[in-house]
Design a protein around this motif. Sequence first.
Motif, PDB file in Angstrom:
ATOM      1  N   GLU A  19       0.834  -1.211   0.000  1.00  0.00           N
ATOM      2  CA  GLU A  19       0.000   0.000   0.000  1.00  0.00           C
ATOM      3  C   GLU A  19       0.865   1.256   0.000  1.00  0.00           C
ATOM      4  O   GLU A  19       0.607   2.194  -0.755  1.00  0.00           O
ATOM      5  N   THR A  20       1.903   1.276   0.811  1.00  0.00           N
ATOM      6  CA  THR A  20       2.808   2.429   0.869  1.00  0.00           C
ATOM      7  C   THR A  20       3.461   2.672  -0.485  1.00  0.00           C
ATOM      8  O   THR A  20       3.505   3.800  -0.970  1.00  0.00           O
ATOM      9  N   ALA A  21       3.958   1.610  -1.108  1.00  0.00           N
ATOM     10  CA  ALA A  21       4.653   1.750  -2.395  1.00  0.00           C
ATOM     11  C   ALA A  21       3.717   2.251  -3.488  1.00  0.00           C
ATOM     12  O   ALA A  21       4.075   3.135  -4.272  1.00  0.00           O
ATOM     13  N   VAL A  22       2.509   1.702  -3.543  1.00  0.00           N
ATOM     14  CA  VAL A  22       1.558   2.127  -4.579  1.00  0.00           C
ATOM     15  C   VAL A  22       1.112   3.564  -4.330  1.00  0.00           C
ATOM     16  O   VAL A  22       1.034   4.375  -5.261  1.00  0.00           O
ATOM     17  N   GLN A  23       0.871   3.925  -3.069  1.00  0.00           N
ATOM     18  CA  GLN A  23       0.407   5.279  -2.788  1.00  0.00           C
ATOM     19  C   GLN A  23       1.519   6.319  -2.879  1.00  0.00           C
ATOM     20  O   GLN A  23       1.227   7.498  -3.028  1.00  0.00           O
ATOM     21  N   GLU A  24       2.774   5.910  -2.831  1.00  0.00           N
ATOM     22  CA  GLU A  24       3.862   6.851  -3.128  1.00  0.00           C
ATOM     23  C   GLU A  24       3.808   7.239  -4.597  1.00  0.00           C
ATOM     24  O   GLU A  24       4.094   8.377  -4.953  1.00  0.00           O
ATOM     25  N   MET A  25       3.429   6.298  -5.447  1.00  0.00           N
ATOM     26  CA  MET A  25       3.313   6.537  -6.880  1.00  0.00           C
ATOM     27  C   MET A  25       2.038   7.327  -7.187  1.00  0.00           C
ATOM     28  O   MET A  25       2.051   8.263  -7.969  1.00  0.00           O
ATOM     29  N   ASP A  26       0.932   6.934  -6.564  1.00  0.00           N
ATOM     30  CA  ASP A  26      -0.371   7.567  -6.774  1.00  0.00           C
ATOM     31  C   ASP A  26      -1.063   7.720  -5.418  1.00  0.00           C
ATOM     32  O   ASP A  26      -1.689   6.782  -4.931  1.00  0.00           O
ATOM     33  N   PRO A  27      -0.946   8.883  -4.800  1.00  0.00           N
ATOM     34  CA  PRO A  27      -1.527   9.096  -3.469  1.00  0.00           C
ATOM     35  C   PRO A  27      -3.040   8.879  -3.390  1.00  0.00           C
ATOM     36  O   PRO A  27      -3.575   8.656  -2.312  1.00  0.00           O
ATOM     37  N   THR A  28      -3.723   8.932  -4.521  1.00  0.00           N
ATOM     38  CA  THR A  28      -5.171   8.745  -4.518  1.00  0.00           C
ATOM     39  C   THR A  28      -5.581   7.292  -4.762  1.00  0.00           C
ATOM     40  O   THR A  28      -6.769   6.987  -4.787  1.00  0.00           O
ATOM     41  N   ALA A  29      -4.619   6.395  -4.948  1.00  0.00           N
ATOM     42  CA  ALA A  29      -4.925   4.989  -5.228  1.00  0.00           C
ATOM     43  C   ALA A  29      -5.650   4.349  -4.054  1.00  0.00           C
ATOM     44  O   ALA A  29      -5.341   4.609  -2.895  1.00  0.00           O
ATOM     45  N   LEU A  30      -6.620   3.521  -4.377  1.00  0.00           N
ATOM     46  CA  LEU A  30      -7.354   2.754  -3.381  1.00  0.00           C
ATOM     47  C   LEU A  30      -6.998   1.285  -3.567  1.00  0.00           C
ATOM     48  O   LEU A  30      -6.986   0.782  -4.690  1.00  0.00           O
ATOM     49  N   LEU A  31      -6.701   0.602  -2.469  1.00  0.00           N
ATOM     50  CA  LEU A  31      -6.302  -0.798  -2.535  1.00  0.00           C
ATOM     51  C   LEU A  31      -7.210  -1.640  -1.651  1.00  0.00           C
ATOM     52  O   LEU A  31      -7.622  -1.203  -0.578  1.00  0.00           O
ATOM     53  N   LEU A  52       2.440  -2.585 -11.087  1.00  0.00           N
ATOM     54  CA  LEU A  52       3.317  -3.754 -10.937  1.00  0.00           C
ATOM     55  C   LEU A  52       4.725  -3.324 -10.533  1.00  0.00           C
ATOM     56  O   LEU A  52       5.360  -3.970  -9.696  1.00  0.00           O
ATOM     57  N   GLY A  53       5.204  -2.236 -11.091  1.00  0.00           N
ATOM     58  CA  GLY A  53       6.517  -1.715 -10.726  1.00  0.00           C
ATOM     59  C   GLY A  53       6.574  -1.301  -9.265  1.00  0.00           C
ATOM     60  O   GLY A  53       7.554  -1.564  -8.571  1.00  0.00           O
ATOM     61  N   ALA A  54       5.519  -0.666  -8.791  1.00  0.00           N
ATOM     62  CA  ALA A  54       5.473  -0.244  -7.391  1.00  0.00           C
ATOM     63  C   ALA A  54       5.427  -1.449  -6.456  1.00  0.00           C
ATOM     64  O   ALA A  54       6.097  -1.467  -5.423  1.00  0.00           O
ATOM     65  N   ILE A  55       4.651  -2.460  -6.822  1.00  0.00           N
ATOM     66  CA  ILE A  55       4.588  -3.671  -6.002  1.00  0.00           C
ATOM     67  C   ILE A  55       5.960  -4.349  -5.983  1.00  0.00           C
ATOM     68  O   ILE A  55       6.421  -4.810  -4.939  1.00  0.00           O
ATOM     69  N   GLY A  56       6.620  -4.374  -7.127  1.00  0.00           N
ATOM     70  CA  GLY A  56       7.967  -4.931  -7.195  1.00  0.00           C
ATOM     71  C   GLY A  56       8.952  -4.152  -6.350  1.00  0.00           C
ATOM     72  O   GLY A  56       9.813  -4.726  -5.679  1.00  0.00           O
ATOM     73  N   LYS A  57       8.814  -2.828  -6.351  1.00  0.00           N
ATOM     74  CA  LYS A  57       9.678  -1.975  -5.537  1.00  0.00           C
ATOM     75  C   LYS A  57       9.503  -2.278  -4.044  1.00  0.00           C
ATOM     76  O   LYS A  57      10.435  -2.156  -3.255  1.00  0.00           O
ATOM     77  N   ALA A  58       8.299  -2.716  -3.676  1.00  0.00           N
ATOM     78  CA  ALA A  58       8.025  -3.083  -2.279  1.00  0.00           C
ATOM     79  C   ALA A  58       8.612  -4.453  -1.939  1.00  0.00           C
ATOM     80  O   ALA A  58       8.580  -4.862  -0.783  1.00  0.00           O
ATOM     81  N   GLY A  59       9.125  -5.152  -2.957  1.00  0.00           N
ATOM     82  CA  GLY A  59       9.788  -6.441  -2.717  1.00  0.00           C
ATOM     83  C   GLY A  59       8.932  -7.658  -3.009  1.00  0.00           C
ATOM     84  O   GLY A  59       9.249  -8.762  -2.559  1.00  0.00           O
ATOM     85  N   PHE A  60       7.878  -7.488  -3.796  1.00  0.00           N
ATOM     86  CA  PHE A  60       6.970  -8.597  -4.086  1.00  0.00           C
ATOM     87  C   PHE A  60       6.847  -8.824  -5.581  1.00  0.00           C
ATOM     88  O   PHE A  60       6.722  -7.870  -6.339  1.00  0.00           O
ATOM     89  N   ASP A  61       6.858 -10.088  -5.977  1.00  0.00           N
ATOM     90  CA  ASP A  61       6.560 -10.434  -7.367  1.00  0.00           C
ATOM     91  C   ASP A  61       5.053 -10.457  -7.508  1.00  0.00           C
ATOM     92  O   ASP A  61       4.342 -10.987  -6.644  1.00  0.00           O
ATOM     93  N   ALA A  62       4.560  -9.895  -8.588  1.00  0.00           N
ATOM     94  CA  ALA A  62       3.118  -9.855  -8.828  1.00  0.00           C
ATOM     95  C   ALA A  62       2.854 -10.015 -10.311  1.00  0.00           C
ATOM     96  O   ALA A  62       3.738  -9.781 -11.142  1.00  0.00           O
ATOM     97  N   GLN A  63       1.635 -10.398 -10.600  1.00  0.00           N
ATOM     98  CA  GLN A  63       1.194 -10.487 -11.999  1.00  0.00           C
ATOM     99  C   GLN A  63      -0.287 -10.174 -12.065  1.00  0.00           C
ATOM    100  O   GLN A  63      -0.985 -10.285 -11.061  1.00  0.00           O
TER     101      GLN A  63
END
Length: 65
Positions: A19-31, A52-63
């Motif tokens: 959540e932190t990583a995605v909201q750093e990219m887009d503060p208005t994002a809802l998860l 996906l890049g933000a989730i990866g930056k947080a240390g998680f593989d996602a698809q």
Amino acid sequence: MMTFSVPSMSCGKCTAKIETAVQEMDPTALLHFDLQARTVEVDSADGAEEVLGAIGKAGFDAQAA
């Protein structure tokens, strides 16, 4: 709304990092997280690749799910 599978996400600490990583990219994002299914739904103005890049930056593989 985009849905992503995050197989290694297993606890509240994991969701907080994502959540932190995605909201750093887009503060208005809802998860919305589903730990049992290990998925996250994201409502963001940014596209799937950015999320996906933000989730990866947080240390998680996602698809995309």
